[in-house]
Design a protein around this motif. Structure first.
Motif: not given
Length: 596
Positions: A568-569, A571-572, A576
């Protein structure tokens, strides 16, 4: 990036998977292929040598003629013509032999150069893990010792062997012309010589092949011991490594002494054949002269013919020693040139733009040996123009995956495909933290990536990676000699040089394996800016040494124990509460980035 063998590893013979050795039939076929482009030179050289040898065979009849003149009590002026003819024969034979041997030598050097080029080309195409399994000693022994053996045979044994074989055939024919009974007497030596050659060849092939392998193992042990000297001393392993080196040296010496004893037995049997043949010819000449079938001069010529064969036959048979050694070396070289090409792509190959290129990793697994699996069915897609960062703890399999994507290694399971609009095969360039600065001018070093690049192209590439300022500040600018013996570049500048090569190669896909790791904290940001600039407009896979590289990526893939656990990115993944978040919190809470 090639893994250096551990300083504490065992003897390579026990675990190394040596590079293949070609069969005798395959080696002969490869040799014919190498010679084929120069068939004209081979025919010319052989033809001139045949003529030179035929002219030389006139010496014995002329000497026999002189014997008959003296035996018959003829006037001294009758010797003038035979003596003049002897001088003419000597001059003509000397000139033609020189021309013939020159042609054969040139043919040999051309074939050897072609073989070297094929060997180096294929060795550079081999997957890195294949070379690692074989060990550096095996490849080093082939590119040094085996090439030297073949070169020595080409420069001396090959021309002499060609001349000797021709001389033997034509001399036996000349003896038959004098009287076929002389030929039959001379042939009594042939069974002994044939049995000697057979006895020798059957033993020599195995001995010399084993000797080359033992020499390679010896070199491997020395490389491991010397290369890991600090570790050896640190773990108090001096005695163990000394014993390993001694064991390999004893094996090499043992095989060398076996070859010496083999050669001594070879010579002894040849001397027996000489005595049998010469005695038979002399006895035959005695009875033929007594019966009036031939003259004393003819019998003398026959004896001289056979005597001349002493050196020629022995030289040809002795050259079997060089030939067997060279054949063993040639088989080891052909074994490498016959290996299938790997997926290595030439960095200067023109390829589609990154906008059209995707990389697909489908269920890829990879192991460096039984029980050493480092990747487990990894699947990953790099979309056209996307920058993907690989992160994870040490040993997670990041560098292995990077090398598989770059084509430097082949997966043991699954597939890696790089496709441009449905067509496979565009170029991928790998830049690692281990950068080599080649000896030569800075411009020459850069042009390795693109030989046709102009000075303006070189400056543009350097400017792209923010290296033009220091490059032009060098004592002679682009003409400054760098590398070993030249101007020393620090690790950060050497890495910028590698990134400039990447820009010049202009591949649609680039793989960076911790390419900024050598910069240290001070130059880290500068080198990261250089890497970002070099990757602009390309599909890229980056093994992140610092998490700042991951933050800048379009997507982050987290590896753990050879498996993809997150994607993912920044930020993601940061929010998480998974493995990446733990890495990020650990890194952002410290003053310096840890080595991932």
């Amino acid at each position: 990036m090639t893994t250096t063998p551990s300083a504490t590893s065992g003897i390579a013979d026990d675990s190394a998977e040596l590079l293949p050795i070609a069969t005798g039939a395959r080696t002969r076929a490869a040799l014919r292929t190498l010679i084929r482009p120069d068939r004209g030179r081979a025919v010319l050289g052989l033809g001139v040598l045949v003529g030179a040898t035929a002219v030389g065979l006139l010496v014995q009849p002329l000497l026999g003629r002189i014997v008959d003149i003296v035996a018959d009590g003829r006037p001294a002026d009758a010797l003038t013509l035979p003596v003049v003819l002897l001088l003419v024969v000597a001059v003509v034979q000397g000139v033609t032999t020189t021309l013939g041997l020159t042609q054969v030598a040139r043919l040999g050097e051309t074939v050897l150069a072609r073989l070297r080029e094929q060997f180096i080309e294929r060795a550079l195409q081999l997957p890195a893990d294949r070379l690692e399994r074989a060990g550096a000693g095996d490849l080093t022994a082939r590119v040094t010792g085996d090439v030297a053996r073949v070169a020595e045979a080409v420069r001396s044994a090959l021309p002499e062997m060609a001349r000797s074989v021709l001389a033997i055939v034509l001399t036996l024919g000349a003896m038959a012309l004098l009287d076929v009974r002389f030929l039959l007497a001379a042939l009594l030596a042939v069974p002994v010589q044939a049995l000697t050659a057979r006895w020798y060849v059957r033993r020599a092939v195995t001995v010399y092949a084993d000797q080359r392998v033992a020499n390679g193992a010896q070199q491997q042990q020395l490389l491991e011991t010397i290369g890991g000297a600090v570790t050896v001393r640190g773990h108090r392993l001096e005695e163990q490594h000394t014993e390993k080196s001694a064991a390999r040296s004893r094996r090499a010496v043992e095989l060398t002494m076996r070859s010496v004893h083999l050669v001594l037995g070879f010579y002894a049997r040849l001397h027996i054949a000489e005595y049998i043949g010469l005695a038979a010819v002399l006895v035959t000449g005695f009875f033929l002269v007594r019966d009036g079938s031939v003259s004393i001069g003819t019998a003398t010529a026959a004896a001289l013919y056979f005597h001349s064969l002493f050196g020629t036959v022995n030289a040809a048979l002795v050259l079997l020693d060089d030939a067997q050694s060279a054949a063993a070396g040639l088989a080891r070289l052909v074994g490498v040139t016959d290996l299938k090409e790997s997926a290595v792509r030439l960095p200067h190959q023109r390829t589609p733009s990154a906008a059209a290129v995707t990389v697909t990793v489908d269920a890829v697994s990879h192991a460096y040996g039984p029980g050493r699996t480092v990747l487990h069915e990894v699947s990953l897609t790099l979309r056209a123009g996307e920058h993907v960062a690989l992160v994870g703890t040490s040993g997670a399999g990041k560098s292995t995956l990077a090398r598989l994507v770059a084509g430097v290694q082949q997966p043991t399971g699954g597939t890696v495909s790089v496709a441009a609009k449905g067509e496979a095969g565009p170029s991928v360039v790998l830049v690692t933290q281990e950068v080599h600065v080649f000896t030569g001018t800075l411009a020459e070093d850069l042009r390795l990536a693109r030989p046709d690049a102009t000075d303006a192209d070189l400056r543009t590439a350097l400017a792209t990676v923010h290296a033009l300022e220091w490059a032009e500040a060098l004592p002679e600018g682009l003409a400054t000699v760098v590398g070993e013996g030249g101007h020393r570049l620090d690790p950060a500048r050497a890495q910028q040089l590698a990134l400039a090569r990447l820009v010049l190669a202009d591949p649609p896909v680039a793989v960076l394996d911790e390419a900024t790791a050598e910069a240290g904290s001070a130059g880290a940001r500068t080198l990261e800016r250089s890497a970002e600039a070099a990757l602009a407009g390309r599909t890229a896979l980056v093994v992140a040494h610092r998490l700042t590289q991951a933050v800048a990526a379009d997507r982050i893939v987290v590896l753990e124990a050879g498996r993809v656990v997150e994607s993912g990115t920044h930020d993601e993944l940061r929010t998480a509460d998974g493995p990446y978040a733990a890495l990020w919190h650990a890194w952002s809470g410290s003053r310096a980035a840890p080595h991932l």
